[in-house]
Design an enzyme around this catalytic site. Structure first.
Site, PDB file in Angstrom:
ATOM      1  N   HIS A 123      15.516   3.872  10.849  1.00  0.00           N
ATOM      2  CA  HIS A 123      15.241   2.442  10.998  1.00  0.00           C
ATOM      3  C   HIS A 123      16.530   1.640  10.936  1.00  0.00           C
ATOM      4  O   HIS A 123      17.453   1.973  10.205  1.00  0.00           O
ATOM      5  CB  HIS A 123      14.268   1.959   9.925  1.00  0.00           C
TER       6      HIS A 123
ATOM      7  N   HIS B 140      18.175  -1.962  10.006  1.00  0.00           N
ATOM      8  CA  HIS B 140      17.947  -3.197   9.239  1.00  0.00           C
ATOM      9  C   HIS B 140      18.629  -4.361   9.949  1.00  0.00           C
ATOM     10  O   HIS B 140      19.773  -4.231  10.406  1.00  0.00           O
ATOM     11  CB  HIS B 140      18.597  -3.091   7.851  1.00  0.00           C
TER      12      HIS B 140
END
Ligand code: AMP
Ligand code: ZN
Length: 151
Positions: free
Chosen positions: A99, A101
């Site tokens: 992922h 950020h």
């Protein structure tokens, strides 16, 4: 992937506050933000490491992340934003679904990365390090890389 919290978010089995979705990526609000507005962009395919994500999906993650940063600047009057990605437990990765950020930043937000600045002992040491990395660098994904990423 079974038992992956982010796969469950994509499937709608765990609630999330969605900001954007297309055929490749899903973006949603981080549950424990560094700053308010902190968002995550994830590939819809499960990848533990960013190293195995195909170019089109990785490219889309970066594009969506940077455009969300622009949206944060405009909508939240942020002064800038950080794109951050932790790959591997030692790097601080807690959720094992890769992922990106996006963290909105303000001049007075009182958040500081703990960013040290070492010095190379010599130019030779630095150049050897560069050559070593370069020798293993490849853009094309192969089996050993996948094995590394999934270890
Ligand atoms: P990392 O340390 O890079 O693995 O970051 C994992 C991030 O996922 C953290 O910032 C968490 O706050 C965030 N997170 C964990 N669970 C959820 C969730 N259910 N919804 C939104 N964000 C989450
Ligand atoms: Zn997953």
């Amino acid at each position: 992937m079974k038992n992956c919290i982010f796969c469950k978010i994509i499937a709608g089995e765990i609630p999330s506050v969605k900001l954007y979705e297309d055929e490749l990526v899903y973006a949603f609000m981080d549950i424990a933000p560094i700053n308010y507005g902190h968002t995550l962009v994830i590939p819809k395919e499960h990848h533990t490491s960013v190293a195995t994500i195909p170019e089109n999906i990785a490219g889309r993650m970066f594009l969506v992340g940077s455009r969300l940063g622009v949206a944060m600047r405009r909508a939240l009057d942020a002064d800038g934003f950080n794109l951050h990605l932790s790959d591997g437990t030692v790097a601080g990765q807690v959720v094992m679904h890769a992922h990106l950020h996006i963290v909105p930043r303000w001049t007075d937000d009182n958040f500081h990365w703990n960013w040290r600045q070492l010095k190379y002992e010599s130019d030779e040491q630095r150049d050897k390090m560069a050559a070593k990395i370069q020798a293993f660098f490849q853009l094309k994904k192969d089996d050993s890389e996948v094995a590394d990423a999934e270890a």
